[in-house]
Write a protein that holds these residues in place. Structure first.
Motif, PDB file in Angstrom:
ATOM      1  N   VAL A  71       0.863  -1.182   0.000  1.00 25.42           N
ATOM      2  CA  VAL A  71       0.000   0.000   0.000  1.00 25.42           C
ATOM      3  C   VAL A  71       0.900   1.232   0.000  1.00 25.42           C
ATOM      4  CG1 VAL A  71      -1.740   1.311   1.273  1.00 25.42           C
ATOM      5  CG2 VAL A  71      -1.875  -1.183   1.183  1.00 25.42           C
ATOM      6  N   VAL A  72       0.633   2.146  -0.921  1.00 26.59           N
ATOM      7  CA  VAL A  72       1.467   3.330  -1.083  1.00 26.59           C
ATOM      8  C   VAL A  72       0.627   4.571  -0.785  1.00 26.59           C
ATOM      9  CG1 VAL A  72       2.975   4.615  -2.635  1.00 26.59           C
ATOM     10  CG2 VAL A  72       2.737   2.131  -2.895  1.00 26.59           C
ATOM     11  N   SER A  73       1.138   5.407   0.094  1.00 25.24           N
ATOM     12  CA  SER A  73       0.504   6.694   0.374  1.00 25.24           C
ATOM     13  C   SER A  73       1.455   7.789  -0.103  1.00 25.24           C
ATOM     14  CB  SER A  73       0.220   6.842   1.879  1.00 25.24           C
ATOM     15  OG  SER A  73      -0.312   8.124   2.160  1.00 25.24           O
ATOM     16  N   ASP A  74       1.207   8.297  -1.282  1.00 19.43           N
ATOM     17  CA  ASP A  74       2.013   9.376  -1.851  1.00 19.43           C
ATOM     18  C   ASP A  74       1.065  10.414  -2.446  1.00 19.43           C
ATOM     19  OD1 ASP A  74       1.069   8.086  -4.070  1.00 19.43           O
ATOM     20  OD2 ASP A  74       3.001   7.311  -4.738  1.00 19.43           O
ATOM     21  N   ARG A  75       1.617  11.432  -3.083  1.00 21.00           N
ATOM     22  CA  ARG A  75       0.756  12.487  -3.621  1.00 21.00           C
ATOM     23  C   ARG A  75      -0.186  11.952  -4.698  1.00 21.00           C
ATOM     24  NH1 ARG A  75       5.476  16.019  -3.051  1.00 21.00           N
ATOM     25  NH2 ARG A  75       6.043  15.519  -5.202  1.00 21.00           N
ATOM     26  N   PHE A  80      -6.123  11.067  -5.571  1.00 22.16           N
ATOM     27  CA  PHE A  80      -7.330  10.287  -5.856  1.00 22.16           C
ATOM     28  C   PHE A  80      -8.188  10.109  -4.616  1.00 22.16           C
ATOM     29  CE2 PHE A  80      -4.880   9.167  -9.615  1.00 22.16           C
ATOM     30  CZ  PHE A  80      -5.863   9.198 -10.592  1.00 22.16           C
ATOM     31  N   TYR A  81      -7.584  10.080  -3.425  1.00 23.68           N
ATOM     32  CA  TYR A  81      -8.394  10.057  -2.206  1.00 23.68           C
ATOM     33  C   TYR A  81      -9.301  11.285  -2.154  1.00 23.68           C
ATOM     34  CZ  TYR A  81      -5.240   6.503  -0.192  1.00 23.68           C
ATOM     35  OH  TYR A  81      -4.518   5.375   0.061  1.00 23.68           O
ATOM     36  N   LEU A  82      -8.732  12.436  -2.496  1.00 25.28           N
ATOM     37  CA  LEU A  82      -9.514  13.674  -2.451  1.00 25.28           C
ATOM     38  C   LEU A  82     -10.633  13.656  -3.485  1.00 25.28           C
ATOM     39  CD1 LEU A  82      -6.586  16.246  -2.032  1.00 25.28           C
ATOM     40  CD2 LEU A  82      -8.210  15.505  -0.283  1.00 25.28           C
ATOM     41  N   VAL A  83     -10.324  13.181  -4.688  1.00 22.42           N
ATOM     42  CA  VAL A  83     -11.346  13.133  -5.742  1.00 22.42           C
ATOM     43  C   VAL A  83     -12.454  12.155  -5.362  1.00 22.42           C
ATOM     44  CG1 VAL A  83     -11.790  12.655  -8.173  1.00 22.42           C
ATOM     45  CG2 VAL A  83      -9.652  13.762  -7.500  1.00 22.42           C
ATOM     46  N   LEU A  84     -12.064  10.979  -4.882  1.00 21.20           N
ATOM     47  CA  LEU A  84     -13.069   9.986  -4.491  1.00 21.20           C
ATOM     48  C   LEU A  84     -13.872  10.448  -3.277  1.00 21.20           C
ATOM     49  CD1 LEU A  84     -10.896   6.787  -4.971  1.00 21.20           C
ATOM     50  CD2 LEU A  84     -12.883   7.438  -6.331  1.00 21.20           C
ATOM     51  N   THR A 326      -1.010  14.185 -16.361  1.00 21.15           N
ATOM     52  CA  THR A 326      -1.592  15.385 -15.736  1.00 21.15           C
ATOM     53  C   THR A 326      -2.950  15.703 -16.344  1.00 21.15           C
ATOM     54  OG1 THR A 326       0.610  16.281 -15.307  1.00 21.15           O
ATOM     55  CG2 THR A 326      -1.233  17.826 -15.269  1.00 21.15           C
ATOM     56  N   GLY A 327      -3.045  15.597 -17.667  1.00 23.49           N
ATOM     57  CA  GLY A 327      -4.323  15.831 -18.340  1.00 23.49           C
ATOM     58  C   GLY A 327      -5.394  14.858 -17.888  1.00 23.49           C
ATOM     59  N   ALA A 483      -2.292  18.322  -9.844  1.00 22.50           N
ATOM     60  CA  ALA A 483      -2.139  17.144 -10.689  1.00 22.50           C
ATOM     61  C   ALA A 483      -0.677  16.926 -11.059  1.00 22.50           C
ATOM     62  CB  ALA A 483      -2.990  17.281 -11.948  1.00 22.50           C
ATOM     63  N   ARG A 484       0.036  17.995 -11.376  1.00 23.50           N
ATOM     64  CA  ARG A 484       1.463  17.858 -11.713  1.00 23.50           C
ATOM     65  C   ARG A 484       2.267  17.368 -10.518  1.00 23.50           C
ATOM     66  NH1 ARG A 484       0.960  23.168 -14.471  1.00 23.50           N
ATOM     67  NH2 ARG A 484       0.773  22.793 -16.699  1.00 23.50           N
ATOM     68  N   GLN A 485       1.950  17.888  -9.330  1.00 27.31           N
ATOM     69  CA  GLN A 485       2.634  17.415  -8.137  1.00 27.31           C
ATOM     70  C   GLN A 485       2.375  15.921  -7.915  1.00 27.31           C
ATOM     71  OE1 GLN A 485       2.018  19.771  -4.552  1.00 27.31           O
ATOM     72  NE2 GLN A 485       1.683  21.607  -5.766  1.00 27.31           N
ATOM     73  N   SER A 486       1.150  15.492  -8.169  1.00 30.06           N
ATOM     74  CA  SER A 486       0.798  14.092  -7.982  1.00 30.06           C
ATOM     75  C   SER A 486       1.568  13.194  -8.947  1.00 30.06           C
ATOM     76  CB  SER A 486      -0.707  13.892  -8.172  1.00 30.06           C
ATOM     77  OG  SER A 486      -1.438  14.726  -7.316  1.00 30.06           O
TER      78      SER A 486
END
Length: 492
Positions: A71-75, A80-84, A326-327, A483-486
């Motif tokens: 399980v990876v917790s990164d940007r 996607f956590y925020l979007v979901l 990013t797009g 998105a770019r940071q992610s």
């Protein structure tokens, strides 16, 4: 003999824990609530998602690994956590009014929504193919149940059964693909697979076939052609609030795992799978838009529209690179807002035990419900890609990525398909403002306002969606930067 339990670092799971606990809590609380107080369960669900969003924001910029990198917790996953979380919150707001109107106000509904969001988040965080599969099955099982939530409705039962049977086939393809990749590399961990391919060893036929089977599984979840046949029937038969959740949530979760597995972990296979995805993108855009032209049911029209939008996202996937990913991330947010907004309007317009699902049901809406009609027009303009909306900016970034990736032909096909889609989106607007209503909508005496419905939750859902759609169209820089940071969190 003393039993020593392994120590598990819960920090990587922090944003997931409130959602999981919320799903369990709502099940228990629902047992003690009288039938007329089920809205409390919805409020608890909103609190759980709000806590998850808060922890996601708090964890931004911190990279953590859990369960031996499974399980990876990164940007990337936090984005996607925020979007979901946003999708789950809007879905619950829609459902609070919808379930009350349809006389099926059952608390287990909200628990299933939370468990589905949990599975989607797990897919985004998967650093192991097995974890991604577990996330896939977690949210799929919840959605199978939600699709058949109207137990007395034949179309709802049919929707659940079709989704279950076809979803089982897709899961089998996905699991078989994992098995073949394990046989070729000796691991299911994404980082170890990347290291295995980085040694310069050419991918074996077994590995390539396994990747193709994974593509079939992901293709089903994003409803790309030719794996799309389930979508129109399932979306039409499922409860409208569930359709809104599926049409937005499943694509976001599937693309989160899709990107991590294919584009970010297996770049060495770009030559092999880019041609296949190029073909899928063209077929998906074209079939989705052409079939949507002849639909008279708005849920089926939006189903084929979602298929076409999956094709647009595949265009950026083929292009690859930082700009392509990013797009995709930007477009997924815009896609979720405008689709949830459309369904918010559909739900707020229905009367007791009466859904307005035919396009002709919206005749005269521009004069009878001017505010709701204006919001619907904004969402339709955005879906069509007309400025100044989020849909326009999303398509601009996606087609620009295709040009930057040296795929001008694919970009041209995408633009032409977008032009075709303008017809059936603007058709809704023409019907609302230029057609006379066959029967008037419920008046004030039946609890309806001339402008917006009396449900506060429904009003909030529509307002959040329309403001988000316009804001991203006018001021896209902030989301684009996130998105770019992610993306840079993985690609470097």
């Amino acid at each position: 003999m003393e039993l020593v339990l392994p120590q598990i670092d819960l920090a990587p799971f922090a944003p997931l824990i409130p959602v999981a606990l919320g799903g369990l809590t709502t099940l228990v609380v629902d047992l003690y609530l009288p039938p007329g107080r089920k809205q409390c369960v919805a409020i608890l669900s909103l609190i759980a998602i709000a806590a998850s969003i808060f922890l996601s924001i708090h964890s931004w910029g911190i990279v953590r690994y859990g369960l031996h990198d499974a399980v990876v917790s990164d940007r990337f996953s936090l984005f996607f956590y925020l979007v979901l979380g946003l999708i789950g919150m809007l879905t619950i707001l829609l459902s609070m009014g919808y379930l009350g109107t349809a006389a099926a106000d059952q608390g287990e509904y909200y628990s299933l929504v939370l468990f589905s969001v949990l599975g989607m988040m797990l897919m985004a965080a998967g650093g192991d193919l097995i974890v991604i599969f577990l996330g896939l099955e977690t949210f799929s099982l919840a959605l199978y149940t939600l699709a058949g939530f109207w137990k007395t409705e034949l179309r709802s039962n049919e929707s659940a059964l079709k989704y279950l049977l076809l979803g089982a086939f897709a899961s089998a393809f996905f699991l078989y693909g994992i098995a073949l990749i394990y046989g070729a590399t000796g691991t299911t961990m994404l980082r170890q697979i990347t290291a295995f391919l980085a040694d310069g060893q050419p991918p074996t036929p077994l590995f390539i076939i396994g990747g193709g089977l994974l593509l079939v599984g992901f293709g089903f979840k994003i409803a790309s052609v030719p794996f799309h046949m389930w979508a129109p029937d399932v979306y039409e038969g499922a409860p409208t609030s569930v359709t809104a959740f599926m049409i937005a949530g499943t694509k976001v979760a599937a693309f989160a795992a899709f990107l991590r597995v294919f584009l970010l972990t297996l770049p060495v296979l770009h030559v092999q799978w880019s041609v296949a995805i190029w073909i899928l993108a063209v077929l998906t855009m074209t079939v989705g838009n052409l079939v949507a032209l002849v639909q008279g049911n708005i849920k089926r029209m939006l189903a084929y529209s979602s298929i076409a939008h999956a094709g647009y996202l595949l265009v950026a996937l083929v292009a690859g690179g930082s700009s392509g990913v990013t797009g995709i991330l930007f477009y997924l947010v815009a896609y979720a807002l405008m689709n949830l907004g459309v369904f918010a309007v559909i739900i707020t317009l229905q009367g007791p035990q009466q859904e307005r699902l035919l396009l002709t049901d919206y005749a005269g809406l521009g004069w009878q419900r001017p505010v709701l009609a204006a919001c619907m027009a904004v969402f339709m303009f955005s879906l069509a890609g007309i400025p100044p909306t989020a849909g326009f900016m999303g398509k601009l970034y996606i087609f620009s990525a295709a040009l930057e990736g040296d795929y001008p032909g694919l970009a041209v096909i995408g633009v032409l398909n977008s032009v075709v889609s303008v017809y059936f989106y603007l058709r809704v607007i023409v019907i609302m403002y230029m057609s006379e209503a066959a029967s008037p909508l419920p008046d004030r005496s039946r609890g309806q306002s001339l402008f917006v419905p009396t449900s506060t939750a429904a009003v909030l859902a529509v307002a959040m969606s329309v403001l988000g759609t316009l804001h991203l169209g006018l001021f896209p820089a902030r989301l684009l930067d996130l998105a770019r940071q992610s993306v840079s969190a993985i690609t470097g």
